[in-house]
Enzyme design. Structure first.
Site, PDB file in Angstrom:
ATOM      1  CE1 TYR A 268     -22.269  11.749  -9.589  1.00  0.00           C
ATOM      2  CE2 TYR A 268     -24.274  12.755 -10.448  1.00  0.00           C
ATOM      3  CZ  TYR A 268     -23.123  12.023 -10.647  1.00  0.00           C
ATOM      4  OH  TYR A 268     -22.820  11.552 -11.907  1.00  0.00           O
TER       5      TYR A 268
ATOM      6  CE1 TYR B 298     -10.283  10.342  -9.547  1.00  0.00           C
ATOM      7  CE2 TYR B 298     -11.717  11.453 -11.118  1.00  0.00           C
ATOM      8  CZ  TYR B 298     -10.742  10.519 -10.846  1.00  0.00           C
ATOM      9  OH  TYR B 298     -10.230   9.747 -11.878  1.00  0.00           O
TER      10      TYR B 298
ATOM     11  NE  ARG C 219     -19.299  11.117 -18.046  1.00  0.00           N
ATOM     12  CZ  ARG C 219     -20.024  12.126 -17.539  1.00  0.00           C
ATOM     13  NH1 ARG C 219     -20.540  13.027 -18.338  1.00  0.00           N
ATOM     14  NH2 ARG C 219     -20.217  12.213 -16.237  1.00  0.00           N
TER      15      ARG C 219
ATOM     16  CG  ASN D  48      -1.923   1.075   1.220  1.00  0.00           C
ATOM     17  OD1 ASN D  48      -1.710   2.138   0.626  1.00  0.00           O
ATOM     18  ND2 ASN D  48      -3.056   0.818   1.841  1.00  0.00           N
ATOM     19  CB  ILE D  49       1.759   3.818  -2.557  1.00  0.00           C
ATOM     20  CG1 ILE D  49       0.388   4.419  -2.890  1.00  0.00           C
ATOM     21  CG2 ILE D  49       2.211   2.829  -3.622  1.00  0.00           C
ATOM     22  CD1 ILE D  49       0.455   5.417  -4.052  1.00  0.00           C
TER      23      ILE D  49
ATOM     24  CG  LEU E 268      -1.957   3.026 -13.853  1.00  0.00           C
ATOM     25  CD1 LEU E 268      -1.501   1.585 -14.088  1.00  0.00           C
ATOM     26  CD2 LEU E 268      -2.956   3.424 -14.914  1.00  0.00           C
TER      27      LEU E 268
HETATM   28  P1  NAD Z   1      -8.848   0.884 -10.821  1.00  0.00           P
HETATM   29  O1  NAD Z   1      -9.543   1.241  -9.557  1.00  0.00           O
HETATM   30  O2  NAD Z   1      -9.296  -0.312 -11.560  1.00  0.00           O
HETATM   31  O3  NAD Z   1      -7.283   0.740 -10.539  1.00  0.00           O
HETATM   32  C1  NAD Z   1      -6.590   1.443  -9.527  1.00  0.00           C
HETATM   33  C2  NAD Z   1      -5.686   0.451  -8.817  1.00  0.00           C
HETATM   34  O4  NAD Z   1      -4.902   1.170  -7.862  1.00  0.00           O
HETATM   35  C3  NAD Z   1      -6.475  -0.609  -8.033  1.00  0.00           C
HETATM   36  O5  NAD Z   1      -6.060  -1.912  -8.384  1.00  0.00           O
HETATM   37  C4  NAD Z   1      -6.148  -0.303  -6.565  1.00  0.00           C
HETATM   38  O6  NAD Z   1      -6.069  -1.465  -5.755  1.00  0.00           O
HETATM   39  C5  NAD Z   1      -4.786   0.377  -6.702  1.00  0.00           C
HETATM   40  N1  NAD Z   1      -4.515   1.250  -5.541  1.00  0.00           N
HETATM   41  C6  NAD Z   1      -5.292   2.261  -5.075  1.00  0.00           C
HETATM   42  N2  NAD Z   1      -4.736   2.797  -3.980  1.00  0.00           N
HETATM   43  C7  NAD Z   1      -3.577   2.117  -3.755  1.00  0.00           C
HETATM   44  C8  NAD Z   1      -2.582   2.208  -2.751  1.00  0.00           C
HETATM   45  N3  NAD Z   1      -2.678   3.108  -1.758  1.00  0.00           N
HETATM   46  N4  NAD Z   1      -1.524   1.362  -2.811  1.00  0.00           N
HETATM   47  C9  NAD Z   1      -1.436   0.443  -3.804  1.00  0.00           C
HETATM   48  N5  NAD Z   1      -2.369   0.302  -4.775  1.00  0.00           N
HETATM   49  C10 NAD Z   1      -3.425   1.131  -4.746  1.00  0.00           C
HETATM   50  O7  NAD Z   1      -8.930   2.178 -11.771  1.00  0.00           O
HETATM   51  P2  NAD Z   1      -8.537   2.345 -13.316  1.00  0.00           P
HETATM   52  O8  NAD Z   1      -9.776   2.557 -14.092  1.00  0.00           O
HETATM   53  O9  NAD Z   1      -7.579   1.314 -13.733  1.00  0.00           O
HETATM   54  O10 NAD Z   1      -7.824   3.784 -13.264  1.00  0.00           O
HETATM   55  C11 NAD Z   1      -6.428   3.947 -13.159  1.00  0.00           C
HETATM   56  C12 NAD Z   1      -6.087   5.430 -13.142  1.00  0.00           C
HETATM   57  O11 NAD Z   1      -6.636   6.098 -14.278  1.00  0.00           O
HETATM   58  C13 NAD Z   1      -6.613   6.191 -11.911  1.00  0.00           C
HETATM   59  O12 NAD Z   1      -5.642   7.107 -11.490  1.00  0.00           O
HETATM   60  C14 NAD Z   1      -7.826   6.918 -12.416  1.00  0.00           C
HETATM   61  O13 NAD Z   1      -8.069   8.111 -11.693  1.00  0.00           O
HETATM   62  C15 NAD Z   1      -7.438   7.200 -13.858  1.00  0.00           C
HETATM   63  N6  NAD Z   1      -8.632   7.326 -14.714  1.00  0.00           N
HETATM   64  C16 NAD Z   1      -9.240   6.235 -15.272  1.00  0.00           C
HETATM   65  C17 NAD Z   1     -10.353   6.418 -16.083  1.00  0.00           C
HETATM   66  C18 NAD Z   1     -11.017   5.274 -16.808  1.00  0.00           C
HETATM   67  O14 NAD Z   1     -11.713   5.553 -17.756  1.00  0.00           O
HETATM   68  N7  NAD Z   1     -10.838   4.028 -16.441  1.00  0.00           N
HETATM   69  C19 NAD Z   1     -10.876   7.690 -16.296  1.00  0.00           C
HETATM   70  C20 NAD Z   1     -10.253   8.765 -15.683  1.00  0.00           C
HETATM   71  C21 NAD Z   1      -9.130   8.572 -14.903  1.00  0.00           C
HETATM   72  N1  UDP Z   2     -24.783   6.789 -14.468  1.00  0.00           N
HETATM   73  C1  UDP Z   2     -26.123   6.389 -14.639  1.00  0.00           C
HETATM   74  N2  UDP Z   2     -26.517   5.190 -14.134  1.00  0.00           N
HETATM   75  C2  UDP Z   2     -25.677   4.358 -13.460  1.00  0.00           C
HETATM   76  C3  UDP Z   2     -24.316   4.776 -13.282  1.00  0.00           C
HETATM   77  C4  UDP Z   2     -23.905   5.992 -13.808  1.00  0.00           C
HETATM   78  O1  UDP Z   2     -26.935   7.113 -15.254  1.00  0.00           O
HETATM   79  O2  UDP Z   2     -26.125   3.264 -13.035  1.00  0.00           O
HETATM   80  C5  UDP Z   2     -24.318   8.082 -15.070  1.00  0.00           C
HETATM   81  C6  UDP Z   2     -23.565   9.045 -14.156  1.00  0.00           C
HETATM   82  O3  UDP Z   2     -24.474   9.877 -13.448  1.00  0.00           O
HETATM   83  C7  UDP Z   2     -22.727   9.816 -15.163  1.00  0.00           C
HETATM   84  C8  UDP Z   2     -22.395   8.782 -16.251  1.00  0.00           C
HETATM   85  O4  UDP Z   2     -23.362   7.734 -16.075  1.00  0.00           O
HETATM   86  O5  UDP Z   2     -23.514  10.845 -15.755  1.00  0.00           O
HETATM   87  C9  UDP Z   2     -20.993   8.192 -16.205  1.00  0.00           C
HETATM   88  O6  UDP Z   2     -20.729   7.701 -14.920  1.00  0.00           O
HETATM   89  P1  UDP Z   2     -19.383   6.962 -14.496  1.00  0.00           P
HETATM   90  O7  UDP Z   2     -19.618   6.371 -13.146  1.00  0.00           O
HETATM   91  O8  UDP Z   2     -18.932   6.003 -15.528  1.00  0.00           O
HETATM   92  O9  UDP Z   2     -18.272   8.091 -14.302  1.00  0.00           O
HETATM   93  P2  UDP Z   2     -17.986   9.548 -14.900  1.00  0.00           P
HETATM   94  O10 UDP Z   2     -17.967   9.472 -16.380  1.00  0.00           O
HETATM   95  O11 UDP Z   2     -19.067  10.453 -14.380  1.00  0.00           O
HETATM   96  O12 UDP Z   2     -16.663   9.869 -14.314  1.00  0.00           O
END
Ligand code: NAD
Ligand code: UDP
Length: 388
Positions: free
Chosen positions: A334, A184, A259, A75-76, A95
């Site tokens: 929210y 966030y 989106r 855990n970082i 990440l």
């Molecule tokens: P995810 O939650 O699947 O992955 C995050 C990983 O980080 C998890 O496996 C979690 O266990 C690990 N983690 C969290 N805190 C930790 C800690 N203190 N020590 C060690 N490990 C830890 O999320 P994801 O979708 O893979 O997203 C990765 C990154 O991309 C994030 O920074 C997120 O904010 C960013 N991001 C993703 C999306 C997307 O579309 N998926 C969109 C916007 C931003």
């Molecule tokens: N949302 C929804 N129904 C659900 C979950 C999410 O209508 O069951 C909507 C949410 O309010 C947002 C969009 O879907 O407008 C995308 O949500 P997500 O959780 O994927 O993350 P975001 O794009 O907002 O970061």
């Protein structure tokens, strides 16, 4: 394999060691897969969980890449091994984050700590040890579009100048402090500014990634199956859960938000280009999304219903969607991003990257995975209370 691979400028790519923090998550698991299958690089995979990368780690020694991936369960927040791992690597990719909207207004402290405070040592160790950092931020740092503040009937709302999100020009527009949704985005914005300042003042080599709704297999969890029953994942998993349970999909505030969705496998190509082309990627912030895949959340629900019916062979339910208020669904505090269209100029110019997969195609492959992975488990979970 290693000697044949060249970067975008024709130079051979040297094998490197990558410290990947959050490697066990959705994006991390796909990035590890790509790095193992297609490159000679070594990954020091850091996370508290490894379920999503178990197939790459086990059985020990059985894969062609087994000596190129090590899992470090830590855990970082509080682990002195972190600096040593960053020192051992040529590049760190961070990440790790709490990144599920249901947490932003209900666990704002954890959200701010995770996205800002916990990332601080990572940035510090990279800067102090002269290591390159690729940090994952979010498209949410843009917040709301300028256009959303115009009168509803203003023709300017159709003008891209008022909604397209540009890394080097668009402002970051968040709601009031009571709207804790923005905890966030605000934490991510501040860590971006810190990284940028480390680059400007101390010469740290960095790239910042702003993902625009990357989706695909292994995203989040299905409540009650491989995550908490009361948990609220991101929209893909929420809607998948509803489809698997034959329930109506819940549209928050009518599903009017817009989106753009990009297929995880397309997005990972962009990250690999950043990893292997440091001279082109360093010092830049990159939007990574698919501007061609824009839908309202309502349209996403309708398409997922159609696609799921096709891949599962099951007819859709009689009442396929229901409207629910954001207060009821997410609780107090929210708020929402209205529209997210990424400008692609910088990533095109620096890395020549473009997304390929249409929304229909990416939903077809993702929902095929969801059905194959979860349908039987959900059926059993639904049957259990009746059997009792
Ligand atoms: P995810 O939650 O699947 O992955 C995050 C990983 O980080 C998890 O496996 C979690 O266990 C690990 N983690 C969290 N805190 C930790 C800690 N203190 N020590 C060690 N490990 C830890 O999320 P994801 O979708 O893979 O997203 C990765 C990154 O991309 C994030 O920074 C997120 O904010 C960013 N991001 C993703 C999306 C997307 O579309 N998926 C969109 C916007 C931003
Ligand atoms: N949302 C929804 N129904 C659900 C979950 C999410 O209508 O069951 C909507 C949410 O309010 C947002 C969009 O879907 O407008 C995308 O949500 P997500 O959780 O994927 O993350 P975001 O794009 O907002 O970061």
């Amino acid at each position: 394999m290693a000697s044949a691979r060249v970067d975008l400028d024709g130079n051979p790519i040297k094998a490197m060691t990558i410290c990947m923090i959050g490697a066990g998550g959705f994006i991390g698991s796909h990035l590890c897969e790509k790095l193992m299958a297609e490159t000679p690089h070594t990954v020091l995979a850091v996370d508290v969980y490894n379920d999503k990368i178990k197939h790459l780690l086990e059985p020990a020694g059985s894969h062609p890449w087994s000596d190129r991936i090590q899992f470090h369960r830590l855990n970082i927040k509080h682990d002195s091994r972190l600096e040593g791992l960053i020192k051992m690597a040529d590049l760190t990719i961070n990440l790790a984050a709490i990144c599920t909207p249901a947490d932003y207004n209900t666990r704002p402290l954890d959200t701010i700590y995770s996205n800002f405070i916990d990332a601080l040592p990572v940035v510090k160790y990279c800067s102090e040890n002269g290591k390159r950092l690729i940090h994952f931020s979010t498209c949410e740092v843009y917040g709301k579009t300028i256009g959303s503040f115009l009168p509803k009937d203003s023709p300017l709302r159709q003008d891209p100048e008022y909604y397209v999100l540009k890394e080097d020009a668009s402002p970051c527009i968040f709601g009031s402090i009571e709207k804790q949704r923005w905890s966030y985005a605000c934490a991510k914005q501040l860590i971006e500014r810190l990284i940028y300042a480390e680059g400007a003042e101390n010469g740290m080599e960095f790239s910042i990634v702003r993902p625009f709704n990357w989706i695909g297999p292994r995203m989040d969890f299905i409540p009650g199956i491989d995550g908490p029953s009361e948990g609220v994942p991101r929209v893909l998993a929420c809607f998948s859960n509803n489809l698997l349970r034959h329930e109506p999909l819940k549209l928050v505030d009518g599903g009017q938000s817009q989106r753009t969705f990009v297929y995880i496998k397309d997005a990972i190509e962009a990250v690999l280009l950043m990893i292997e082309n440091p001279a082109r990627a360093n010092g830049h912030i990159f939007n990574v999304g698919n501007p061609n895949n824009e839908v309202t959340v309502r349209q996403l629900a309708e398409m997922m219903i159609q696609v799921y019916s096709k891949v599962s062979g099951e007819p859709s339910v009689e009442v396929p969607t229901v409207d629910v208020s954001s207060q009821e669904f997410y609780g107090v505090g929210y708020d929402d991003s209205d529209k997210r269209i990424p400008d692609m100029t910088i990533i095109n110019r620096q890395l020549g990257w473009n997304p390929k997969t249409s929304l229909w195609d990416l939903l077809e492959s993702t929902l095929t995975y969801q059905h194959r992975t979860y349908a039987e488990a959900v059926k059993q979970a639904i049957a259990k209370p009746a059997a009792n």
